[in-house]
Motif scaffolding. Sequence first.
Motif: not given
Lengths: 87, 330
Positions: A1, A23-26, A37-38, A42, A83, A85, B4-6, B18-19, B33-36, B281
């Motif tokens: 990574m 936006r798909r990655y970051l 982080e990727i 990627d 946050d 995530h 993981n997304y909560h 595309d995301t 971000p879908i790729e990871n 978290k």
Amino acid sequence: MVYVVAVYDVEADRTRLFLNFLRRYLTHVQNSVFEGEITEGDLEEIKRELDSMLEAGESVIVYRMSSEQYVSRTVYGEDPTDDSHFL
Amino acid sequence: MNDNYHIFSDGRVERHNDTVRLVTDDDEKKYLPIENAEALFLHGQIDFNTRVISFLDDHGVAMHVFGWNDYYSGSIMPERGQTSGQTVVEQVRAYDDEAHRGKIAREIVDGSIHNMRANVTYYDNRDYDLDSTLDALDRRREEIQSAESVEEAMGVEASARRAYYGIFDQILPEGFVFGGRKYNPPNNKVNSLISFGNSLVYANIVSAIRATALDPTISYLHEPGERRYSLALDLADLFKPVLTDRVVFRLVNRGQLSDDDFDSEMNACLLTETGRETFSKEFEQTLDRTIEHPRLNRKVSYQYLLRVEAYKLKKHLLTGEPYESFERWW
């Protein structure tokens, strides 16, 4: 990574393209600025794709850190990566 | 492929450019971000359509749904990328062969006891005198070697866990009374934390098993077919002490949870939305921790260890290479 910061400077009517792609990655942190982080794989994909999207006079800069630990990052105001995530 | 997304807000998850994006009920738009991505955990009330399901499917991303009371209520899994009839045949054969099944079941219990013991040792070295629990776990570990049936192995695992849970009341600070494991529903704060944590472990293992060609319903320690994905129950036992229990101790001892994070009513105690968010978290941070893996010769995240466990079991079934269950080595 790896931890990357990507910034782009493109024609005003083409920013959406770059925005949607990254936006798909970051995580989108500011106008024309992304970070996150990727995987190495990627990152290669991003570089290749960005390169092919560019037109004359436009540029993208990708800063690459081997890990987030090597980044000293201070945010004044609201931090958009907070946050990301937990929504 | 490990994020993981909560999602705790209420709203709608949709495919956009595309995301994936979340549009909350307050009309806020947030992009994932879908790729990871590895999986989405839905804790709020979420709408979605088939378009986003197909899109997640294309990217191998699972969606785990949690009900109103913290319980895991199911998953929307991507189409199986890995299919291998041979693996399933070998998996069933091992289940059907009493000696073989017993061996795998004992190995899982052996690893679970080791991992419980690692937590006890940690606190034994920090001002607590837990020698009697350590002895009890050591005895259970000897017993498991000679367990003749799977029921017996389950019994040994249950009494080991009881001895282990016995130390919780000593370790946890005032205000957090445990008094033994209770669920359906959890009766106090500590039990509600353990229930929620274990359901996160379970959902992550469901994702890990999905990455292999293993069938999640064919299990060795737990009886298959009785409950959901029983293979995930088998493997979750190994990781609960390392993931759930340590997160519970950490949050509670640091005072990161207050009474407002719990909702008590009618003999039940459940985490509130903010409580679940705090817990998730800390849990995700733990999954992201890395450790040098002696056999893979590189650093791997705790989350990846779940996947390694599924791979090891699959390899054992296919090649006969001995299965050695996960034992915390650090």
